[in-house]
Design a protein around this motif. Structure first.
Motif, short mmCIF file in Angstrom:
data_model
loop_
_atom_site.label_atom_id
_atom_site.label_comp_id
_atom_site.label_asym_id
_atom_site.label_seq_id
_atom_site.Cartn_x
_atom_site.Cartn_y
_atom_site.Cartn_z
N ASN A 240 0.73 -0.80 -0.37
CA ASN A 240 0.07 -0.58 -0.14
C ASN A 240 0.71 1.20 -0.05
O ASN A 240 0.09 2.43 -0.18
CB ASN A 240 -1.12 -0.15 1.13
N GLN A 241 1.75 1.02 0.22
CA GLN A 241 2.96 2.38 1.18
C GLN A 241 3.34 2.52 -0.91
O GLN A 241 3.80 3.46 -0.98
CB GLN A 241 3.96 2.43 1.68
N THR A 242 3.71 1.89 -1.10
CA THR A 242 4.70 1.99 -2.53
C THR A 242 3.50 1.57 -3.33
O THR A 242 4.32 1.43 -4.81
CB THR A 242 5.52 0.48 -2.71
N GLN A 243 2.59 2.31 -3.47
CA GLN A 243 1.46 1.61 -4.86
C GLN A 243 1.33 2.77 -5.46
O GLN A 243 1.46 2.45 -6.67
CB GLN A 243 0.28 1.25 -4.64
N ALA A 244 1.55 4.05 -4.98
CA ALA A 244 2.25 4.82 -5.85
C ALA A 244 3.12 5.03 -6.38
O ALA A 244 3.24 4.92 -8.30
CB ALA A 244 1.59 6.89 -5.64
N MET A 245 4.46 4.98 -6.03
CA MET A 245 5.03 4.49 -6.64
C MET A 245 5.57 3.12 -8.05
O MET A 245 6.19 3.47 -8.92
CB MET A 245 6.41 3.69 -5.51
N ASN A 246 4.99 2.04 -8.00
CA ASN A 246 5.20 1.09 -8.55
C ASN A 246 3.98 1.28 -10.07
O ASN A 246 4.22 1.63 -10.94
CB ASN A 246 4.06 -0.03 -7.95
N GLN A 247 2.97 2.59 -9.81
CA GLN A 247 1.74 3.18 -10.53
C GLN A 247 3.02 4.36 -11.84
O GLN A 247 3.15 4.08 -13.17
CB GLN A 247 0.90 3.67 -9.96
N GLU A 248 3.72 4.80 -10.96
CA GLU A 248 4.52 6.16 -11.86
C GLU A 248 5.40 5.02 -12.68
O GLU A 248 6.02 5.57 -13.33
CB GLU A 248 5.04 6.99 -10.43
N LYS A 249 6.56 4.29 -11.76
CA LYS A 249 7.14 2.53 -13.34
C LYS A 249 6.16 2.65 -13.94
O LYS A 249 7.08 2.22 -14.61
CB LYS A 249 7.45 2.13 -11.54
N MET A 250 5.25 1.94 -13.87
CA MET A 250 4.79 1.75 -14.85
C MET A 250 3.96 2.62 -16.05
O MET A 250 4.00 2.43 -17.24
CB MET A 250 3.05 0.40 -14.02
N THR A 251 3.94 4.22 -15.26
CA THR A 251 3.48 4.38 -16.74
C THR A 251 4.70 5.06 -16.58
O THR A 251 4.87 5.54 -18.53
CB THR A 251 3.37 6.01 -16.06
N MET A 252 5.89 4.93 -16.58
CA MET A 252 7.00 5.28 -17.33
C MET A 252 7.31 4.60 -18.08
O MET A 252 8.17 4.59 -19.24
CB MET A 252 7.87 5.23 -16.41
N TYR A 253 7.89 2.96 -17.88
CA TYR A 253 7.87 1.72 -18.75
C TYR A 253 6.91 1.89 -19.73
O TYR A 253 7.10 1.82 -21.32
CB TYR A 253 7.68 0.58 -18.52
N MET A 254 5.25 2.32 -19.63
CA MET A 254 4.25 1.89 -20.77
C MET A 254 4.52 3.19 -21.35
O MET A 254 4.14 3.13 -23.05
CB MET A 254 2.90 2.04 -20.04
N ARG A 255 5.32 4.47 -21.03
CA ARG A 255 5.57 5.99 -21.72
C ARG A 255 6.18 5.77 -23.10
O ARG A 255 7.40 6.13 -24.29
CB ARG A 255 5.84 6.51 -21.18
#
Length: 331
Positions: A240-255
């Motif tokens: 839960n603490q790192t959910q936002a960080m993982n979402q940012e990583k996924m967005t960065m890779y998807m871009r």
């Protein structure tokens, strides 16, 4: 006198070797059976989705005096027909657009080599770079004409069926969106021209372009999800603490994918209420007024995506240009 100089300049420009080659490429594409088949497929599928979307929102438009608040002409691109019979316009154009770019460029150079016409062209007093520049420019003109023709068809059908003219905001957003589609297809065109230079056989270059398209369309998002999911911690509290960080990583890779970049551009341009890209925290959402953004604000949000697609297109074409200029042409 100035008018005579200007007309003389236009005449000299039109008769220059580069523009003669561009005109030849445009004429070859327009008269080719392959391009006409693809154009008919794109027109039929897009007209079907547009007509289905227009009929589904006609009742909504008949109960209002203006489409300014609902942005009806923007909804034409994003909503499907009744019962989801046909996908929206953006789905069709995102699928068929890359195929159009690949089809127009996969045999741009290797067909000239296989037909023994490349050496004949290069024996003329024409700079070598004129050929590859004319191949790209002529194909891009045809693509832009087809996409803008679809845009004009959308407005025409909208006025006939809905009975409400589009607002200036809607017109600008649709025009910018169509230009982004042209840029997106130009990337696949540059990539297919690169493959036509690298591979001798046209079938190999075509399959390579389709393989890259399938990878980014289907498999890339699956691979990114697997990588990000595998990197997440097993503990629920830490997750839960790192959910936002993982979402940012996924967005960065998807871009890194051009398909994801054009989807973000489409979302912001055709949905004025979309205010940001990426995850939003509760603190950031507090106090936000749910009002549509202007076109300048939407362009401010998507300019990194636009330059990302432009950079991919430029890199592919520059690599193709450098390889072509260094290749040895033999009979």
């Amino acid at each position: 006198m100035d008018r005579e100089k200007f007309s003389l300049f236009l005449q000299n420009t039109a008769n220059s070797p580069f523009w003669v080659l561009v005109q030849k490429e445009i004429r070859d594409h327009i008269t080719s059976i392959r391009f006409n088949i693809l154009m008919v497929i794109i027109l039929l599928t897009c007209i079907g989705s547009l007509y289905s979307a227009l009929t589904s929102i006609r009742d909504v438009a008949s109960n209002i005096d203006s489409s300014k608040e609902l942005f009806l002409y923007l909804k034409i691109f994003t909503i499907s027909g009744e019962n989801g019979a046909l996908p929206p316009f953006i789905t069709f154009i995102s699928l068929l657009g890359p195929l159009l770019g690949i089809a127009m460029g996969f045999d741009a150079i290797n067909s000239e080599k296989n037909n023994k016409t490349l050496l004949r062209i290069m024996s003329q007093p024409i700079p070598r770079d004129y050929l590859i520049l004319a191949k790209f420019t002529g194909s891009l003109f045809v693509i832009a004409f087809l996409v803008l023709m679809l845009g004009a068809l959308i407005f025409s059908l909208g006025i006939l069926i809905i009975g409400i003219p589009p607002t200036f905001e809607e017109f600008i957003r649709v025009f910018v969106y169509l230009m982004m589609i042209v840029l997106y297809i130009a990337f696949w065109l540059a990539l297919s021209i690169l493959f036509s230079i690298l591979f001798k056989q046209a079938a190999t270059s075509a399959l390579s372009g389709i393989a890259i398209w399938l990878f980014f369309s289907v498999f890339y998002s699956i691979i990114v999800n697997l990588i990000v999911t595998a990197a997440m911690p097993e503990d629920l509290f830490q997750a839960n603490q790192t959910q936002a960080m993982n979402q940012e990583k996924m967005t960065m890779y998807m871009r890194l994918s051009p398909n994801y970049l054009i989807s973000e551009i489409t979302t912001v341009l055709l949905n004025p209420g979309f205010r940001t890209l990426g995850p939003v925290t509760m603190e950031q959402a507090t106090g936000a007024i749910p009002s549509p953004l202007g076109i300048s604000e939407s362009l401010t949000i998507i300019w990194p995506q636009v330059f990302g697609i432009l950079a991919l297109c430029t890199v592919c074409f520059l690599i193709a240009y450098a390889i072509f200029m260094r290749q040895e042409i033999r009979s």
